[in-house]
Design a protein around this motif. Structure first.
Motif, short mmCIF file in Angstrom:
data_model
loop_
_atom_site.label_atom_id
_atom_site.label_comp_id
_atom_site.label_asym_id
_atom_site.label_seq_id
_atom_site.Cartn_x
_atom_site.Cartn_y
_atom_site.Cartn_z
N LEU A 44 0.85 -1.18 -0.09
CA LEU A 44 -0.05 -0.07 0.01
C LEU A 44 0.82 1.51 0.15
O LEU A 44 2.23 1.11 0.42
CB LEU A 44 -0.76 0.05 1.24
CG LEU A 44 -1.93 -1.26 1.29
CD1 LEU A 44 -2.64 -0.95 2.60
CD2 LEU A 44 -2.79 -1.18 -0.03
N ALA A 45 0.26 2.19 -0.65
CA ALA A 45 1.23 3.59 -0.73
C ALA A 45 0.70 4.54 0.38
O ALA A 45 -0.54 4.48 0.64
CB ALA A 45 1.01 4.04 -2.03
N TYR A 46 1.65 5.37 0.84
CA TYR A 46 1.32 6.49 1.64
C TYR A 46 0.32 7.27 1.10
O TYR A 46 0.90 7.85 -0.23
CB TYR A 46 2.57 7.01 2.10
CG TYR A 46 2.27 8.38 3.12
CD1 TYR A 46 2.08 8.55 4.41
CD2 TYR A 46 2.54 9.66 2.21
CE1 TYR A 46 1.76 9.62 4.91
CE2 TYR A 46 2.08 10.76 2.87
CZ TYR A 46 2.03 10.84 4.26
OH TYR A 46 1.53 12.08 4.65
N LEU A 47 -0.47 7.72 1.79
CA LEU A 47 -1.65 8.83 1.20
C LEU A 47 -1.43 10.05 1.89
O LEU A 47 -1.12 11.07 1.51
CB LEU A 47 -3.04 8.17 1.37
CG LEU A 47 -4.35 9.04 0.83
CD1 LEU A 47 -4.11 9.18 -0.70
CD2 LEU A 47 -5.48 8.66 1.23
N LEU A 48 -1.86 10.15 3.33
CA LEU A 48 -1.58 11.13 4.16
C LEU A 48 -1.62 10.64 5.52
O LEU A 48 -2.16 9.68 5.80
CB LEU A 48 -2.89 12.27 4.00
CG LEU A 48 -2.93 13.06 2.79
CD1 LEU A 48 -4.44 13.90 2.90
CD2 LEU A 48 -1.59 14.02 2.68
N GLU A 49 -1.21 11.69 6.48
CA GLU A 49 -1.34 11.46 7.88
C GLU A 49 -2.62 11.64 8.18
O GLU A 49 -3.45 12.50 7.53
CB GLU A 49 -0.47 12.39 8.80
CG GLU A 49 0.93 12.34 8.37
CD GLU A 49 1.37 13.58 7.34
OE1 GLU A 49 0.78 14.43 7.14
OE2 GLU A 49 2.51 13.19 7.03
N VAL A 50 -3.19 11.10 9.27
CA VAL A 50 -4.67 11.19 9.70
C VAL A 50 -4.99 12.56 10.01
O VAL A 50 -5.96 13.07 9.78
CB VAL A 50 -5.09 10.42 10.94
CG1 VAL A 50 -6.19 10.46 11.57
CG2 VAL A 50 -4.85 8.77 10.59
N GLU A 51 -4.20 13.20 10.79
CA GLU A 51 -4.29 14.82 11.20
C GLU A 51 -4.32 15.69 10.19
O GLU A 51 -5.09 16.46 9.99
CB GLU A 51 -3.13 15.19 12.08
CG GLU A 51 -3.24 16.46 12.78
CD GLU A 51 -4.63 16.48 13.76
OE1 GLU A 51 -5.08 17.50 13.86
OE2 GLU A 51 -4.81 15.47 14.40
#
Length: 90
Positions: A44-51
């Motif tokens: 899986l690829a990094y999308l965004l931080e939750v914050e």
């Protein structure tokens, strides 16, 4: 595993210090894992931080006179930010 749509609809329940990883190409139905930085999931690829995803949705709402984004609009706004490092224009 949940979809991007499901995770974004329950974003307030996700740990603040985690990141969202998703199957590419990023779409509302992409498989997602919310994980800590020290344990990124394979495949899986990094999308965004939750914050940061929360911030993206707050800005989306503010730029649209306080409207609440639909599930699809949430996905569009977060994916747009992840791809362009910019908020989705109103």
């Amino acid at each position: 595993m949940p979809s991007l749509n499901e995770v974004l609809m329950a974003l307030e329940e996700q740990p603040t210090d985690s990141a969202i990883y998703a199957a590419t190409p990023w779409r509302a139905d992409s498989t997602v894992v919310v994980a800590s930085w020290d344990a990124p999931p394979r495949g899986l690829a990094y999308l965004l931080e939750v914050e940061l995803a929360r911030d993206v949705l707050e800005v989306w709402s503010a730029w649209r006179d306080g409207a609440s984004p639909s599930a699809q609009e949430r996905c569009e706004a977060v994916i747009h930010y992840a791809e362009h490092d910019a908020y989705l224009p109103a």
